[in-house]
Design an enzyme around this catalytic site. Sequence first.
Site, PDB file in Angstrom:
ATOM      1  N   ASN A  37      -0.749  -0.137  -5.613  1.00  0.00           N
ATOM      2  CA  ASN A  37      -0.584  -0.884  -4.365  1.00  0.00           C
ATOM      3  C   ASN A  37      -1.907  -1.342  -3.768  1.00  0.00           C
ATOM      4  O   ASN A  37      -1.997  -1.623  -2.575  1.00  0.00           O
ATOM      5  CB  ASN A  37       0.226  -0.076  -3.340  1.00  0.00           C
ATOM      6  CG  ASN A  37       0.962  -0.993  -2.371  1.00  0.00           C
ATOM      7  OD1 ASN A  37       1.357  -2.102  -2.731  1.00  0.00           O
ATOM      8  ND2 ASN A  37       1.122  -0.546  -1.136  1.00  0.00           N
ATOM      9  N   GLU A  66       8.265   2.965   4.683  1.00  0.00           N
ATOM     10  CA  GLU A  66       7.806   4.324   4.372  1.00  0.00           C
ATOM     11  C   GLU A  66       8.954   5.241   4.784  1.00  0.00           C
ATOM     12  O   GLU A  66       9.241   5.396   5.967  1.00  0.00           O
ATOM     13  CB  GLU A  66       6.555   4.680   5.181  1.00  0.00           C
ATOM     14  CG  GLU A  66       5.342   3.812   4.893  1.00  0.00           C
ATOM     15  CD  GLU A  66       4.517   4.322   3.718  1.00  0.00           C
ATOM     16  OE1 GLU A  66       4.859   5.381   3.148  1.00  0.00           O
ATOM     17  OE2 GLU A  66       3.521   3.661   3.381  1.00  0.00           O
TER      18      GLU A  66
HETATM   19  O1  0X9 Z   1      -1.239   3.008   1.270  1.00  0.00           O
HETATM   20  C1  0X9 Z   1      -0.215   2.472   0.841  1.00  0.00           C
HETATM   21  O2  0X9 Z   1      -0.182   1.842  -0.203  1.00  0.00           O
HETATM   22  C2  0X9 Z   1       1.078   2.600   1.624  1.00  0.00           C
HETATM   23  N1  0X9 Z   1       1.187   3.886   2.201  1.00  0.00           N
HETATM   24  S1  0X9 Z   1       1.394   5.180   1.221  1.00  0.00           S
HETATM   25  O3  0X9 Z   1       1.206   6.348   2.026  1.00  0.00           O
HETATM   26  N2  0X9 Z   1       2.891   5.212   0.715  1.00  0.00           N
HETATM   27  O4  0X9 Z   1       0.527   5.082   0.120  1.00  0.00           O
HETATM   28  C3  0X9 Z   1       1.077   1.541   2.708  1.00  0.00           C
HETATM   29  C4  0X9 Z   1       1.262   0.210   2.140  1.00  0.00           C
HETATM   30  C5  0X9 Z   1       1.030  -0.902   3.098  1.00  0.00           C
HETATM   31  N3  0X9 Z   1       1.484  -2.084   2.487  1.00  0.00           N
HETATM   32  C6  0X9 Z   1       0.691  -2.992   1.935  1.00  0.00           C
HETATM   33  N4  0X9 Z   1      -0.581  -3.028   2.186  1.00  0.00           N
HETATM   34  N5  0X9 Z   1       1.235  -3.856   1.142  1.00  0.00           N
HETATM   35 ZN    ZN Z   2       3.121   4.781  -1.272  1.00  0.00          ZN
END
Ligand code: 0X9
Ligand code: ZN
Length: 422
Positions: free
Chosen positions: A253, A382
């Site tokens: 991500n 989330e």
């Molecule tokens: O950090 C992330 O990728 C996401 N939170 S997590 O705790 N599940 O890892 C938030 C993602 C925010 N979304 C994007 N930036 N697309």
């Molecule tokens: Zn995540």
Amino acid sequence: VLLSALAFAASEKVSYTGYHSILIPQVTSDEVSIVRSLADTDDRVRQVMLMNDHLVAGMEANLLVSPEQASYVMSILDQFEIPFDIVSSDFQSWIDEVDSLNEINKQKWIADFESGNKRKPDFYMTNSEINDWMNDLANDYSYATVSTTGTSIEGQDFFQLDVDATIVSNPKHVYINGGIHAREWISPATMQWIIHEVITGTSDDAVRMRENYIWHIPPVINPDGYDYTWANRMWRKNRRINSGSSCIGVDLNRNWGWGWDGPGSSTDPCSDTYRGASADSEPEVRAVEDQLMAIGGENIVLYMDVHSYSQFWLVPWGGTTEKPDDYAELKAGGDAAAAAIRSVNNLSFLVGTPPDILYVASGGSFDWAKGHAGVKYTYAPELRPASAGAGGFVIPPENIDPSGKEIFAGVVANIDFAASNP
Ligand code: 0X9
Ligand code: ZN
């Protein structure tokens, strides 16, 4: 301690015996740098793991601390008068407890399944169990198909359930992927709930959803990472061998080629938010991107990338504090989802952009899906729980059914909003 941690081989099981899960309910701006400075920056070390990848003031902080470092870390927190709770003083026993609850549900479910009662799974399945389960569903329903989403960095194919029972002309598509982050187990399980409901549900909403939209749901788009969480429950990234580093994995991500390499992503292969060597370098990311392009952004009523935990319904942009031109509509769609979720189990989901309610995060899926592929409505929920105090990434399988119900209600509300505000 450091050397022995580094000597760990990939095949060994990582134990969290004696690890303390320490919760700081609300970190002040003065405390952020103290908490950050305690934490490892190398994901091989596993002495003081900050479970929030980017800690910002006002949030809770969760540290997972080895037995060797626990008293030191707590003494520092005491010294700076930072209030904290010990959620668990043996995180492995919590993991084991959840695993044994899982096993109980699994045995009952298998017995029911074999006697013809193919109810929704109420336990966390392995990747191969999920694939078998999807194939079985697709066998039973003519309008359900399993297709290959792509091939992972370790060379394993991963799959999606496609549902096409449409009775309308020019149906829009719904694309929801789960399991981009390996340890967020409630995500694939909730995807399975939604798959099962869209295919077999008899409620007005379920029937309406399958008759009006073409659905694409790959429940686990990081299959190698997900497999690996059976050895190391807290793994997040994929399993790419990074050239020039002994650290493994890219944060899938942070790898998408829209705002890639921006704030909130790391250039360090040892970081849990490593962005990868180049934009779209990871095959798991490219597989989803190719499909979204092939379908066409204008044909997709809703794109979602489903994470845990925190109970947020995140709205673009993730990589910048700027808002999209149509932010008001996206926010209203998220608010509709949150209201629908509340009506199911009375849980609160906070709606907003990552920089506003969490942290800035560049190179994320929903930024790409909106910015590059041109899908208007993109979100990153989330899921439950709200806090590390309730287990964080490790929550009992009893959560699967309520999570499925509430998130499906949120998805329906979000789609309905998007469809009437194109
Ligand atoms: O950090 C992330 O990728 C996401 N939170 S997590 O705790 N599940 O890892 C938030 C993602 C925010 N979304 C994007 N930036 N697309
Ligand atoms: Zn995540």
